[in-house]
Scaffold this active site. Structure first.
Site, short mmCIF file in Angstrom:
data_model
loop_
_atom_site.label_atom_id
_atom_site.label_comp_id
_atom_site.label_asym_id
_atom_site.label_seq_id
_atom_site.Cartn_x
_atom_site.Cartn_y
_atom_site.Cartn_z
CB CYS A 2 -5.69 8.63 -15.88
SG CYS A 2 -5.33 10.00 -14.79
NE ARG A 27 -4.85 2.81 -16.90
CZ ARG A 27 -3.68 2.27 -17.20
NH1 ARG A 27 -3.57 0.96 -17.20
NH2 ARG A 27 -2.64 2.99 -17.48
CD1 TRP A 74 -5.01 7.28 -8.21
CD2 TRP A 74 -3.17 8.35 -8.87
NE1 TRP A 74 -4.09 7.22 -7.19
CE2 TRP A 74 -2.96 7.86 -7.56
CE3 TRP A 74 -2.14 9.07 -9.49
CZ2 TRP A 74 -1.77 8.06 -6.88
CZ3 TRP A 74 -0.95 9.26 -8.81
CH2 TRP A 74 -0.77 8.76 -7.51
CG ASN A 100 -2.69 7.23 -18.47
OD1 ASN A 100 -2.40 7.63 -17.35
ND2 ASN A 100 -2.31 6.06 -18.94
N GLY A 101 -1.20 10.37 -18.14
CA GLY A 101 0.24 10.65 -18.13
C GLY A 101 0.51 11.93 -17.36
CD GLU A 477 2.59 -9.33 -1.66
OE1 GLU A 477 3.40 -8.39 -1.71
OE2 GLU A 477 1.52 -9.32 -2.29
CE LYS A 481 -1.42 -7.58 -1.65
NZ LYS A 481 -0.75 -7.70 -2.90
CD GLU A 484 -2.14 -3.39 -1.71
OE1 GLU A 484 -2.14 -2.52 -2.59
OE2 GLU A 484 -1.62 -4.51 -1.86
CG HIS A 500 18.45 -5.38 16.49
ND1 HIS A 500 19.56 -5.32 17.31
CD2 HIS A 500 18.45 -6.64 15.98
CE1 HIS A 500 20.21 -6.46 17.27
NE2 HIS A 500 19.55 -7.29 16.48
CE LYS A 598 -3.93 -5.14 -10.98
NZ LYS A 598 -3.43 -5.50 -9.64
C1 F6R Z 1 0.24 -4.26 -4.25
C2 F6R Z 1 0.39 -3.91 -5.65
C3 F6R Z 1 1.48 -2.98 -6.00
C4 F6R Z 1 2.14 -3.41 -7.30
C5 F6R Z 1 3.19 -2.38 -7.75
C6 F6R Z 1 3.90 -2.80 -9.00
O1 F6R Z 1 -0.84 -5.13 -4.06
O2 F6R Z 1 -0.36 -4.34 -6.48
O3 F6R Z 1 2.41 -2.86 -4.98
O4 F6R Z 1 2.75 -4.66 -7.09
O5 F6R Z 1 2.54 -1.15 -7.96
O6 F6R Z 1 3.02 -2.91 -10.06
P1 F6R Z 1 3.39 -3.75 -11.34
O7 F6R Z 1 3.53 -5.16 -10.92
O8 F6R Z 1 2.25 -3.54 -12.28
O9 F6R Z 1 4.68 -3.18 -11.85
#
Ligand code: F6R
Length: 603
Positions: A2, A27, A74, A100-101, A477, A481, A484, A500, A598
Site C-alpha cells: 500500500c 506499491r 495491495w 500501510n502495514g 534473474e 524478470k 513476473e 537431474h 514493488k
Molecule cells: C523483481 C523485484 C523483486 C524485488 C524484491 C526485493 O523484479 O523487483 O523481486 O527485487 O521484492 O525488493 P527490494 O530490493 O526493495 O528489497
C-alpha cells in the site's frame, strides 16, 4: 504494501493526492481512495481497481478541500472491493485514516469493539484503527493516537484526520515507511519520495513512534510522551522528471534505458571523496571470518552474483540466503560475521527482519540500498547507496544493475584489502568495471534484434533459463524478470542440473535461454543446448562466447566481451529487454504486473 499520501495546504488537495497516488501505485493497485475535509465533514471517495477507476468517479462527483489523505491498496486482509478500500472512518465519521502495514492483533481488537456495539463496514485489519481511535477519542486527537498506537501490534504508517482539527494531518509510523515533505504551499506525508517530488525535495524522515503534526504553515514532531522532537530537514537530490515516463511507453523501458547512466553514477560514487567510497575504506574486512549476503527476489539474485565474485576474488566462502529463510533459521553468525543486505526499497519486511536478527546476534551489517532514508539504510551499521534514482516499475532493472556495480567494486576492494590481489590487479579489475556503461550502451543500440526475437516468443508455454557458474546467477534473474511481467511459466537451472530432472519437461513449444559468458564452460553449455534441441526445444544463446546459429533452432544474441565476473551486467540487459518485449507483445500491464507490488513491506 500500500501507499499513503496526505496534504494540508492552501491548494485543493484532490489533484495533489491523485498525482501522488499515481507515483505510489507501484506499491499496490487493488483499489484507491481519498478523503478530504470539507465544512465539518469528510468527503470520501474510494473505488476497487486501478487509480483510473477512482479518477473517473471523481470526474462524475468532484470533491475538494484543503486537507486530505489518500491510499492505494495491495490487499492483505479482505478482497479488493470498494468497502475494503481506504480511507476508513470510525463509526461516528469523526476520524479518517489511511494505513500501510499489517495489524497483527486486529481480530482481538475488532471482537472487543464489536462486543461494545461498534459495527464494522469492511473486512480489513486497518478499519480497526479508525474504530479504535473513535472509541478512545475524548477531544484530544494526539492522546487518542498515542493510545491507539500502544494497542496496535504489527506495523503501520498512518495518516489521520480528525473533524475537530480542520487543516491538520497527523502521521505516525512503526516499521513502515513514511516521509514528511514541506513546501511553501503546503505540507505532505507520503510512503515514498516520488509522491511529493513534483512539489518539493525537502523532506523529514520520522522514526518509529514519532508523531508528525502537519498543518498548512508548518510541521512539528513529538514523541509518545508528547515531548517535541527536533528533526533534520533533508534535501533529496532526485529531480521530479526522474519519476516521470519521459516519453517511454512504460517506466520499465525508461529504467532499462537509464542503465548506462546509473551504472556510471554508481561506479563514480564508489571512488574519490564520495560517502560510499569512505564506507568501503572504513570497513575492517580482515576482522570478519564469515560473509553472509541476504535479500529477496532480484536483490537476492544480485547476491548470488556477488557470491561468485567474492569467492573468486577474495577466496573466502560466502553464504547467500533468502532473507525470508535467514530470519527464521537461527543463523550461525556472530560479531565476526559481516552480513550484507541488498534492497532497492530498503523497506522489504523480510530483509529488515533479517537485518535485525543479524544485529541481535552481534554481526556487523552493511546494506546496499537505493531509497535514501529507508529503514534498512538507517538501521544497518553501514550503508552504501546505489545511485539509481527512483525506480517506479515493479520489476527492478536499473537498481539491480546498480547493485551489481557496488558488489563487483566491493569484491575487488575486499580482495585488495585481504591482499588476494595486488594494486595493479585491482586497477585492471576496476578498469574493466568502468567499461560496463559503454558496453550496456552498445547492447541498447541493438535493441531491435532483441525486440524482433521476443516478438516470436509470446506463444511459448514454458521458458527455461540455464547457465553455469556466474551465468547461472543471471539465469535466475532472467527467469524471474520474464515470469513476473509476462506470466509465462519459467524456471532457471544450473546447466548441469538439467539431466537431474528438468529435462523431462523439455518438448516442442519450450524455449531454453542459455547464458554463455564463461569461456571455459562454453562447451558444456553448448552440449546442454544440443540436448534440449534434440528433444524438440528451441534455444536462444545470450553471452560473449561464440556459437553458430542453427536455422530456426538456435539463435544467438551476443554481448560485448568483459571479464566473466562482470558479464552479468551485460547479459541481464538482454534478458530485461527480452522480458519487456515479450510482455509488451502480449499487451500486458508491464509496470504493474498482477498480484505484485514493488515494496514488499509485509511478510
Ligand atoms: C523483481 C523485484 C523483486 C524485488 C524484491 C526485493 O523484479 O523487483 O523481486 O527485487 O521484492 O525488493 P527490494 O530490493 O526493495 O528489497
Amino acid at each position: 504494501m500500500c501507499g499513503i499520501i496526505g496534504y494540508a495546504g492552501s491548494e485543493n488537495a484532490v489533484p495533489i493526492i491523485i498525482n501522488g497516488l499515481k507515483k505510489l501505485e507501484y506499491r499496490g493497485y487493488d483499489s484507491a481512495g481519498l478523503a478530504v475535509y470539507t465544512e465539518q465533514k469528510f468527503d470520501v471517495v474510494k473505488r476497487k481497481g486501478r487509480l483510473a477507476a477512482l479518477e473517473s468517479c471523481l470526474k462524475e462527483n468532484p470533491v475538494s478541500g484543503f486537507t486530505g489523505i489518500g491510499h492505494t491498496r495491495w490487499a492483505t486482509h479482505g478482497e479488493p472491493s470498494d468497502e475494503n478500500s481506504h480511507p476508513h472512518l470510525g463509526h461516528q465519521n469523526k476520524i479518517a485514516i489511511v494505513h500501510n502495514g499489517i495489524i497483527e492483533n486486529y481480530k482481538r481488537l475488532r471482537e472487543n469493539l464489536k462486543a461494545k456495539g461498534i459495527a464494522f463496514t469492511s473486512q480489513t485489519d486497518s478499519e480497526v484503527i479508525a474504530q479504535l481511535a473513535e472509541y478512545y477519542y475524548n477531544g484530544d486527537i494526539i492522546d487518542t493516537i498515542i493510545k491507539v498506537a500502544n494497542r496496535l501490534e504489527g506495523s503501520y504508517a498512518l495518516g489521520v484526520m480528525c473533524l475537530d482539527q480542520p487543516g491538520t494531518l497527523i502521521a505516525v509510523r512503526k516499521d513502515n515507511p513514511l516521509i514528511v515533505g514541506v513546501c511553501e504551499t503546503g505540507n505532505f506525508i507520503a510512503s515514498d519520495i516520488p509522491a511529493v517530488l513534483k512539489h518539493t525535495n525537502k523532506v523529514y524522515y520520522p522514526d518509529d513512534k514519532e508523531i508528525a503534526i502537519i498543518k498548512k504553515d508548518g510541521v512539528t514532531f513529538i514523541n509518545f510522551d508528547k515531548e517535541p522532537i527536533d528533526k533534520e530537514l533533508e534535501t533529496i537530490s532526485w529531480d521530479a522528471d526522474s519519476a516521470e515516463k519521459g516519453g517511454y511507453p512504460h517506466f520499465m523501458l525508461k529504467e532499462i534505458m537509464e542503465q548506462p547512466k546509473v551504472t556510471t553514477d554508481t561506479f563514480l560514487s564508489l571512488s574519490g571523496n564520495h560517502d560510499n567510497s569512505k564506507i568501503i575504506n572504513d570497513l575492517k574486512l580482515d576482522s570478519y571470518n564469515k560473509l553472509v549476503i541476504t535479500a529477496c527476489g532480484s536483490a537476492y539474485n544480485a547476491g548470488v552474483v556477488a557470491k561468485y565474485v567474492f569467492e573468486k576474488l577474495c577466496r573466502v566462502s560466502v553464504e547467500v540466503e533468502l532473507a525470508s529463510e535467514f530470519r527464521y533459521k537461527n543463523a550461525i553468525i556472530d560479531e565476526k560475521t559481516l552480513v550484507i543486505l541488498i534492497s532497492q526499497s530498503g523497506e522489504t519486511a523480510d530483509t529488515i527482519a533479517a537485518m535485525r536478527e543479524a544485529k541481535s546476534k552481534g554481526a556487523h551489517t552493511l546494506s546496499i540500498v537505493n531509497v535514501i532514508g529507508s529503514t534498512i539504510a538507517k538501521e544497518a551499521d553501514h550503508t552504501i547507496y546505489t545511485i539509481a534514482g527512483p525506480e517506479i516499475a515493479v520489476a527492478t532493472t536499473k537498481a539491480f544493475s546498480a547493485q551489481l556495480i557496488v558488489l563487483y567494486t566491493l569484491g575487488v576492494e575486499f580482495a585488495h584489502k585481504l591482499k588476494k590481489i595486488d594494486t595493479a590487479q585491482r586497477q585492471v579489475y576496476l578498469n574493466d568495471i568502468k567499461t560496463i556503461p559503454e558496453k550496456i550502451k552498445a547492447i541498447l543500440n541493438r535493441i531491435d534484434k532483441i525486440q524482433h526475437y521476443a516478438t516470436d516468443c509470446i506463444a511459448y508455454k514454458s521458458i527455461f533459463f540455464i547457465g553455469r557458474n556466474i551465468d547461472y546467477a543471471i539465469a535466475l534473474e532472467g527467469s524471474l524478470k520474464l515470469k513476473e511481467i509476462s506470466y509465462i511459466h519459467s524456471e532457471a537451472y544450473a546447466g548441469g542440473e538439467l539431466k537431474h530432472g528438468t529435462i523431462s519437461l523439455i518438448e516442442d513449444n519450450t524455449l531454453v535461454v542459455a547464458l554463455s559468458n564463461c569461456e571455459r564452460l562454453s562447451p558444456k553449455i553448448m552440449s546442454n543446448i544440443e540436448q534440449v534441441i534434440s528433444r524438440g526445444a528451441k534455444s536462444l544463446l545470450v553471452g560473449s562466447c561464440k556459437a553458430d546459429e542453427i536455422e530456426d533452432k538456435l539463435q544467438v544474441i551476443a554481448v560485448p566481451e568483459i571479464h566473466e565476473l562482470f558479464s552479468p551486467s551485460l547479459s541481464v540487459i538482454v534478458l530485461q529487454l527480452f522480458s519487456y518485449y515479450v510482455a509488451a507483445n502480449k499487451g500486458l500491464d508491464i509496470d504493474k504486473p498482477r498480484n505484485l507490488a514493488k515494496s514488499v513491506t509485509v511478510e
